[in-house]
Design a protein around this motif. Structure first.
Motif, short mmCIF file in Angstrom:
data_model
loop_
_atom_site.label_atom_id
_atom_site.label_comp_id
_atom_site.label_asym_id
_atom_site.label_seq_id
_atom_site.Cartn_x
_atom_site.Cartn_y
_atom_site.Cartn_z
N LEU A 213 0.83 -1.20 0.00
CA LEU A 213 0.00 0.00 0.00
C LEU A 213 0.86 1.26 0.00
N ALA A 214 1.94 1.23 0.77
CA ALA A 214 2.84 2.38 0.80
C ALA A 214 3.48 2.60 -0.56
N ALA A 215 3.84 1.51 -1.24
CA ALA A 215 4.44 1.62 -2.58
C ALA A 215 3.46 2.24 -3.57
N HIS A 216 2.18 1.95 -3.42
CA HIS A 216 1.17 2.54 -4.30
C HIS A 216 1.12 4.06 -4.18
N ASN A 217 1.52 4.59 -3.04
CA ASN A 217 1.45 6.03 -2.81
C ASN A 217 2.76 6.75 -3.10
N GLU A 218 3.73 6.02 -3.63
CA GLU A 218 4.98 6.65 -4.05
C GLU A 218 4.92 7.03 -5.52
N ARG A 219 5.62 8.08 -5.88
CA ARG A 219 5.63 8.50 -7.28
C ARG A 219 6.43 7.48 -8.10
N PRO A 220 5.81 6.85 -9.10
CA PRO A 220 6.55 5.85 -9.88
C PRO A 220 7.54 6.50 -10.83
N ARG A 221 8.66 5.84 -11.04
CA ARG A 221 9.60 6.37 -12.02
C ARG A 221 9.09 6.08 -13.43
N VAL A 222 9.53 6.88 -14.37
CA VAL A 222 9.18 6.67 -15.77
C VAL A 222 10.09 5.61 -16.35
N ALA A 376 -1.93 -1.30 -11.05
CA ALA A 376 -1.34 -0.06 -11.57
C ALA A 376 -1.79 1.16 -10.77
N LEU A 377 -2.02 0.98 -9.48
CA LEU A 377 -2.54 2.08 -8.66
C LEU A 377 -1.51 3.17 -8.43
N ARG A 378 -0.23 2.89 -8.64
CA ARG A 378 0.77 3.97 -8.55
C ARG A 378 0.56 4.98 -9.67
N ARG A 379 0.25 4.48 -10.86
CA ARG A 379 0.14 5.34 -12.04
C ARG A 379 -1.27 5.88 -12.23
N ARG A 380 -2.25 5.14 -11.79
CA ARG A 380 -3.65 5.57 -11.93
C ARG A 380 -4.31 5.54 -10.55
N PRO A 381 -3.94 6.47 -9.68
CA PRO A 381 -4.44 6.41 -8.30
C PRO A 381 -5.95 6.53 -8.20
N GLU A 382 -6.59 7.19 -9.18
CA GLU A 382 -8.03 7.34 -9.11
C GLU A 382 -8.76 6.02 -9.28
N SER A 383 -8.09 5.01 -9.86
CA SER A 383 -8.75 3.72 -10.09
C SER A 383 -9.21 3.08 -8.79
N ARG A 384 -8.49 3.33 -7.71
CA ARG A 384 -8.87 2.69 -6.44
C ARG A 384 -10.22 3.19 -5.95
N TRP A 385 -10.59 4.43 -6.36
CA TRP A 385 -11.87 4.99 -5.90
C TRP A 385 -13.00 4.67 -6.87
N ARG A 386 -12.68 4.19 -8.06
CA ARG A 386 -13.71 3.90 -9.06
C ARG A 386 -14.20 2.46 -9.01
N ARG A 387 -13.29 1.56 -8.74
CA ARG A 387 -13.67 0.16 -8.69
C ARG A 387 -14.46 -0.14 -7.42
N THR A 388 -15.29 -1.17 -7.49
CA THR A 388 -16.07 -1.59 -6.33
C THR A 388 -15.74 -3.05 -6.04
N GLN A 467 4.21 -13.38 -10.52
CA GLN A 467 3.50 -12.22 -10.00
C GLN A 467 4.50 -11.14 -9.64
N PHE A 468 4.44 -10.01 -10.33
CA PHE A 468 5.26 -8.84 -10.01
C PHE A 468 4.58 -8.02 -8.93
N TRP A 469 5.40 -7.30 -8.13
CA TRP A 469 4.86 -6.46 -7.06
C TRP A 469 5.60 -5.11 -7.04
N PRO A 470 4.88 -4.01 -6.84
CA PRO A 470 5.55 -2.70 -6.74
C PRO A 470 6.56 -2.63 -5.61
#
Length: 489
Positions: A213-222, A376-388, A467-470
């Motif tokens: 979860l913490a990794a999801h809130n870090e700015r991903p490198r390009v 891909a929640l690091r790059r598309r953080p809004e997705s976590r609020w859209r999915r149910t 399985q890859f992980w951030p």
């Protein structure tokens, strides 16, 4: 204008486009005095109200408005920072608003979140954060609601983020999922599903889940990909990138605009997550026992994996057919595969569940299935609020059908790769097990064996998935299962 119509709380008839509001004025709004905060506000409004994607809209607005340099950097930080920690900020704002947060006007709520981010997660001085946000509020929603924004943000500024979390988050010992949900800004159901995918239980403390979860809130490198036969990693390094850890085609860009790199501008390189490159590469490494001339990317849009596969196919004198059901996305795929070596990529508009090709027509098939995108929640953080919580179940029939169709499309002796950008077990393990239970012509291979340069990949039954992980690999959480179709080649 009545007091009710100027209220900072919602009523059913209020609507409008991002930036509208105020005292009933007509004509265009005044030019923003603070372009960075205004563009961040407009993106947040569009994300919330029009289901826009920040990674697409923000660059577009920055270009349209001629915003660059420090203002562009500030707008980017404010937009993505606010989206990533929206759950934490909403928990704080609930304590600072005298009604439920859901009753706050849709025009005002992004301003409160934007101000909370500046106050709680940036080095902007509190008085400047409040003043600038209130000034923006007055310009986009009017003076009355600007006073409301001022009052709420003054309350937010009374504590720092850690102090607020100690007040608003559930007790970790009693409710670990609830605690992580608030502190790391993810819906509770997402926390639980990620913990399940990691094999953790609440009573064990959810330590690995918290790292994820913490990794999801870090700015991903390009991350860039050099398209084989058209560019090299050395070309990207010469342009200022750094050689990547795992993919032989990848380089990390520490700073700057990828579009400014010549190879990217010329479509010889592109932005692509390293795990996305590697799952495509794994498909090409499996022995297919016989001819190896016909490859299929069944769900090719927007085209990143198709571009890499087309380049690799061209180097082997093979050909890739890239299929995409949506015409607009098929156009993106066509641009991505253009000028592949030996012109190896062809694009068709086709539905993978009702294929336009004959059974057994291909030697290798990739099905990168539509999914919840929880990887891909690091790059598309809004997705976590859209999915149910039901999103994965809604997609499961399509994923199941696509994998079955991919198995039909490959010839005996050929190979299928099933890929999702989600670690949700209902989209990964459940789909694989379901298809295997219905067919006796598929053998599940050990996917990690074909990516032996990447550590700690093996997952699932007998470690047969990759399985890859951030938080482990620094990539999106891509899932890969590889199958061989039985029978004679």
């Amino acid at each position: 204008m009545s007091e009710q119509s100027r209220s900072p709380y919602r009523h059913p008839r209020r609507g409008g486009r991002p930036g509208q509001g105020g005292q009933g004025r007509s004509g265009p709004p005044p030019a923003p005095r603070d372009p960075a905060r205004r563009v961040a506000y407009d993106v947040l409004r569009a994300v919330d109200q029009r289901d826009a994607y920040a990674n697409l809209l923000l660059p577009s607005l920055l270009g349209e408005r001629g915003i660059s340099g420090r203002d562009a950097a500030l707008a980017t930080e404010l937009t993505y920072g606010t989206l990533r920690l929206q759950g934490s900020y909403d928990a704080v704002l609930e304590r600072c608003v005298d009604r439920t947060l859901s009753s706050v006007d849709v025009e005002v709520l992004p301003l409160l979140r934007l101000g909370a981010h500046q106050l709680l997660s940036t080095k902007i001085p509190p008085h400047a954060a409040v003043s600038a946000t209130v000034d923006l509020a007055r310009r986009v929603v009017g003076h009355h609601r600007g006073r409301f924004v001022n009052a709420v943000l003054r309350k937010v500024s009374a504590r720092d983020l850690d102090a607020w979390m100690s007040v608003v988050a559930p007790d970790r010992a009693v409710d670990p999922s609830g605690y992580l949900s608030v502190v790391h800004s993810h819906p509770r159901w997402v926390v639980k599903e990620l913990a399940r995918a990691l094999g953790e239980r609440s009573k064990d403390g959810l330590v690995r889940t918290e790292h994820l979860l913490a990794a999801h809130n870090e700015r991903p490198r390009v991350t860039l990909v050099a398209k084989p036969g058209r560019a090299t990693v050395a070309d990207l390094v010469a342009a200022g990138a750094e050689e990547a850890r795992y993919s032989p085609f990848a380089a990390y860009l520490p700073e700057g605009d990828p579009a400014s790199i010549r190879e990217v501008h010329q479509n010889r390189a592109a932005v692509q997550d390293e795990a996305s490159q590697l799952v495509a590469l794994a498909l090409t490494r499996v022995d297919v026992r016989g001819d190896d001339a016909r490859w299929l990317d069944m769900c090719a849009g927007p085209g990143g994996k198709a571009a890499l596969l087309a380049s690799l196919a061209g180097q082997r004198d093979a050909r890739l057919l890239a299929a995409e059901v949506q015409p607009a996305r098929a156009g993106l795929v066509a641009r991505s595969v253009r000028r592949a070596p030996r012109d190896a990529g062809r694009v068709v508009v086709a539905d993978g569940t009702a294929p336009a090709w004959s059974p057994g027509a291909f030697d290798r098939v990739l099905v990168d299935a539509p999914c919840t995108g929880l990887g891909a929640l690091r790059r598309r953080p809004e997705s976590r609020w859209r999915r149910t919580e039901s999103s994965a179940a809604d997609l499961s029939p399509l994923q199941h059908a696509l994998l079955n169709s991919a198995a039909d499309a490959v010839r005996p002796g050929g190979v299928v790769a099933y890929v999702t950008c989600s670690p949700h077990l209902d989209e990964t393990d459940a789909i694989v097990r379901g298809v295997l239970s219905e067919r006796d012509d598929l053998t599940l291979l050990r996917a990690a064996d074909h990516l032996d340069e990447v550590p700690d990949l093996a997952a699932g039954p007998e470690g047969r998935y990759a399985q890859f992980w951030p938080h482990v690999h620094g990539t999106d959480a891509m899932f890969l299962a590889l199958f061989r179709r039985g029978g004679e080649a």
